[in-house]
Design a protein around this motif. Structure first.
Motif, PDB file in Angstrom:
ATOM      1  N   THR A  40       5.099   7.342   0.140  1.00  0.00           N
ATOM      2  CA  THR A  40       4.727   8.022  -1.102  1.00  0.00           C
ATOM      3  C   THR A  40       5.902   8.800  -1.686  1.00  0.00           C
ATOM      4  O   THR A  40       5.852   9.214  -2.839  1.00  0.00           O
ATOM      5  CB  THR A  40       3.528   8.967  -0.877  1.00  0.00           C
ATOM      6  N   GLU A  41       6.962   8.979  -0.901  1.00  0.00           N
ATOM      7  CA  GLU A  41       8.188   9.593  -1.423  1.00  0.00           C
ATOM      8  C   GLU A  41       9.064   8.567  -2.135  1.00  0.00           C
ATOM      9  O   GLU A  41      10.050   8.930  -2.765  1.00  0.00           O
ATOM     10  CB  GLU A  41       8.969  10.254  -0.290  1.00  0.00           C
ATOM     11  N   ASN A  42       8.713   7.284  -2.034  1.00  0.00           N
ATOM     12  CA  ASN A  42       9.480   6.212  -2.676  1.00  0.00           C
ATOM     13  C   ASN A  42       8.669   5.505  -3.753  1.00  0.00           C
ATOM     14  O   ASN A  42       8.984   4.388  -4.143  1.00  0.00           O
ATOM     15  CB  ASN A  42       9.925   5.183  -1.633  1.00  0.00           C
ATOM     16  N   TYR A  43       7.621   6.159  -4.254  1.00  0.00           N
ATOM     17  CA  TYR A  43       6.724   5.532  -5.212  1.00  0.00           C
ATOM     18  C   TYR A  43       6.259   6.595  -6.196  1.00  0.00           C
ATOM     19  O   TYR A  43       5.837   7.675  -5.787  1.00  0.00           O
ATOM     20  CB  TYR A  43       5.547   4.926  -4.438  1.00  0.00           C
ATOM     21  N   GLY A  44       6.381   6.299  -7.459  1.00  0.00           N
ATOM     22  CA  GLY A  44       5.974   7.263  -8.466  1.00  0.00           C
ATOM     23  C   GLY A  44       5.056   6.646  -9.493  1.00  0.00           C
ATOM     24  O   GLY A  44       5.046   5.446  -9.722  1.00  0.00           O
ATOM     25  N   ALA A  45       4.283   7.502 -10.130  1.00  0.00           N
ATOM     26  CA  ALA A  45       3.396   7.090 -11.220  1.00  0.00           C
ATOM     27  C   ALA A  45       3.166   8.311 -12.100  1.00  0.00           C
ATOM     28  O   ALA A  45       3.126   9.448 -11.606  1.00  0.00           O
ATOM     29  CB  ALA A  45       2.068   6.561 -10.679  1.00  0.00           C
ATOM     30  N   GLY A  46       3.056   8.085 -13.384  1.00  0.00           N
ATOM     31  CA  GLY A  46       2.787   9.196 -14.302  1.00  0.00           C
ATOM     32  C   GLY A  46       3.910  10.218 -14.338  1.00  0.00           C
ATOM     33  O   GLY A  46       3.669  11.389 -14.608  1.00  0.00           O
ATOM     34  N   GLY A  47       5.121   9.788 -14.036  1.00  0.00           N
ATOM     35  CA  GLY A  47       6.265  10.689 -14.123  1.00  0.00           C
ATOM     36  C   GLY A  47       6.520  11.550 -12.908  1.00  0.00           C
ATOM     37  O   GLY A  47       7.350  12.455 -12.955  1.00  0.00           O
ATOM     38  N   ILE A  99       0.855  -1.183   0.000  1.00  0.00           N
ATOM     39  CA  ILE A  99       0.000   0.000   0.000  1.00  0.00           C
ATOM     40  C   ILE A  99       0.888   1.229   0.000  1.00  0.00           C
ATOM     41  O   ILE A  99       1.990   1.221   0.546  1.00  0.00           O
ATOM     42  CB  ILE A  99      -0.977   0.027   1.199  1.00  0.00           C
ATOM     43  N   SER A 100       0.424   2.291  -0.623  1.00  0.00           N
ATOM     44  CA  SER A 100       1.172   3.543  -0.574  1.00  0.00           C
ATOM     45  C   SER A 100       0.743   4.306   0.673  1.00  0.00           C
ATOM     46  O   SER A 100      -0.426   4.302   1.051  1.00  0.00           O
ATOM     47  CB  SER A 100       0.928   4.375  -1.828  1.00  0.00           C
ATOM     48  N   GLY A 101       1.705   4.898   1.329  1.00  0.00           N
ATOM     49  CA  GLY A 101       1.400   5.628   2.554  1.00  0.00           C
ATOM     50  C   GLY A 101       1.328   4.695   3.740  1.00  0.00           C
ATOM     51  O   GLY A 101       1.992   3.660   3.768  1.00  0.00           O
ATOM     52  N   HIS A 102       0.515   5.073   4.702  1.00  0.00           N
ATOM     53  CA  HIS A 102       0.447   4.310   5.939  1.00  0.00           C
ATOM     54  C   HIS A 102      -0.993   3.979   6.297  1.00  0.00           C
ATOM     55  O   HIS A 102      -1.906   4.715   5.957  1.00  0.00           O
ATOM     56  CB  HIS A 102       1.083   5.110   7.087  1.00  0.00           C
ATOM     57  N   ALA A 103      -1.155   2.873   6.975  1.00  0.00           N
ATOM     58  CA  ALA A 103      -2.457   2.461   7.503  1.00  0.00           C
ATOM     59  C   ALA A 103      -2.311   2.286   9.010  1.00  0.00           C
ATOM     60  O   ALA A 103      -1.217   2.011   9.503  1.00  0.00           O
ATOM     61  CB  ALA A 103      -2.910   1.151   6.852  1.00  0.00           C
ATOM     62  N   THR A 104      -3.404   2.429   9.721  1.00  0.00           N
ATOM     63  CA  THR A 104      -3.363   2.233  11.167  1.00  0.00           C
ATOM     64  C   THR A 104      -3.273   0.739  11.472  1.00  0.00           C
ATOM     65  O   THR A 104      -3.557  -0.107  10.614  1.00  0.00           O
ATOM     66  CB  THR A 104      -4.627   2.791  11.847  1.00  0.00           C
ATOM     67  N   LYS A 105      -2.917   0.423  12.695  1.00  0.00           N
ATOM     68  CA  LYS A 105      -2.863  -0.971  13.123  1.00  0.00           C
ATOM     69  C   LYS A 105      -4.237  -1.618  12.967  1.00  0.00           C
ATOM     70  O   LYS A 105      -4.345  -2.766  12.519  1.00  0.00           O
ATOM     71  CB  LYS A 105      -2.386  -1.064  14.570  1.00  0.00           C
ATOM     72  N   ASP A 106      -5.306  -0.893  13.328  1.00  0.00           N
ATOM     73  CA  ASP A 106      -6.665  -1.434  13.190  1.00  0.00           C
ATOM     74  C   ASP A 106      -7.016  -1.715  11.727  1.00  0.00           C
ATOM     75  O   ASP A 106      -7.648  -2.725  11.416  1.00  0.00           O
ATOM     76  CB  ASP A 106      -7.696  -0.474  13.789  1.00  0.00           C
ATOM     77  N   GLN A 107      -6.613  -0.819  10.826  1.00  0.00           N
ATOM     78  CA  GLN A 107      -6.878  -1.033   9.407  1.00  0.00           C
ATOM     79  C   GLN A 107      -6.145  -2.273   8.898  1.00  0.00           C
ATOM     80  O   GLN A 107      -6.713  -3.089   8.169  1.00  0.00           O
ATOM     81  CB  GLN A 107      -6.467   0.195   8.590  1.00  0.00           C
ATOM     82  N   ASP A 133       4.301  14.116  -4.331  1.00  0.00           N
ATOM     83  CA  ASP A 133       4.124  15.397  -5.030  1.00  0.00           C
ATOM     84  C   ASP A 133       2.732  15.502  -5.629  1.00  0.00           C
ATOM     85  O   ASP A 133       2.098  16.548  -5.574  1.00  0.00           O
ATOM     86  CB  ASP A 133       5.181  15.549  -6.128  1.00  0.00           C
ATOM     87  N   HIS A 134       2.244  14.402  -6.175  1.00  0.00           N
ATOM     88  CA  HIS A 134       0.893  14.378  -6.748  1.00  0.00           C
ATOM     89  C   HIS A 134      -0.136  14.670  -5.665  1.00  0.00           C
ATOM     90  O   HIS A 134      -1.026  15.495  -5.847  1.00  0.00           O
ATOM     91  CB  HIS A 134       0.633  13.010  -7.388  1.00  0.00           C
TER      92      HIS A 134
END
Length: 76
Positions: free
Chosen positions: A48-55, A8-16, A60-61
């Motif tokens: 999300t700083e280590n994952y890119g899409a669409g250039g 997953i991109s970003g972070h999720a909570t422990k409950d999620q 940043d997106h």
């Protein structure tokens, strides 16, 4: 023995994450008849700083969208 890898991109909570593990395990039990005790699931959180899409970096997106920059919308 089923092994499921989820990114997953970003972070999720422990409950999620706990809910994801429960849902995926339940699905493998119901659909494939697997023993829940042997289902292994790894959740990899990608910054999300280590994952890119669409250039561009997803970070940043996301920043452009948060600022209301219409040019960040890839559907245009």
């Amino acid at each position: 023995m089923p092994f499921v890898s989820i990114r997953i991109s970003g972070h999720a909570t422990k409950d999620q994450k706990s809910g994801i593990v429960a849902d995926v395990t339940r699905s493998l039990v119901e659909r494939l008849g697997k023993n829940p005790a042997v289902v292994q699931i790894v959740i990899d959180e990608v910054s999300t700083e280590n994952y890119g899409a669409g250039g561009q970096l997803i970070a940043d997106h996301d920043a452009h969208i948060a600022k209301g920059d219409a040019h960040a919308d890839s559907s245009q």
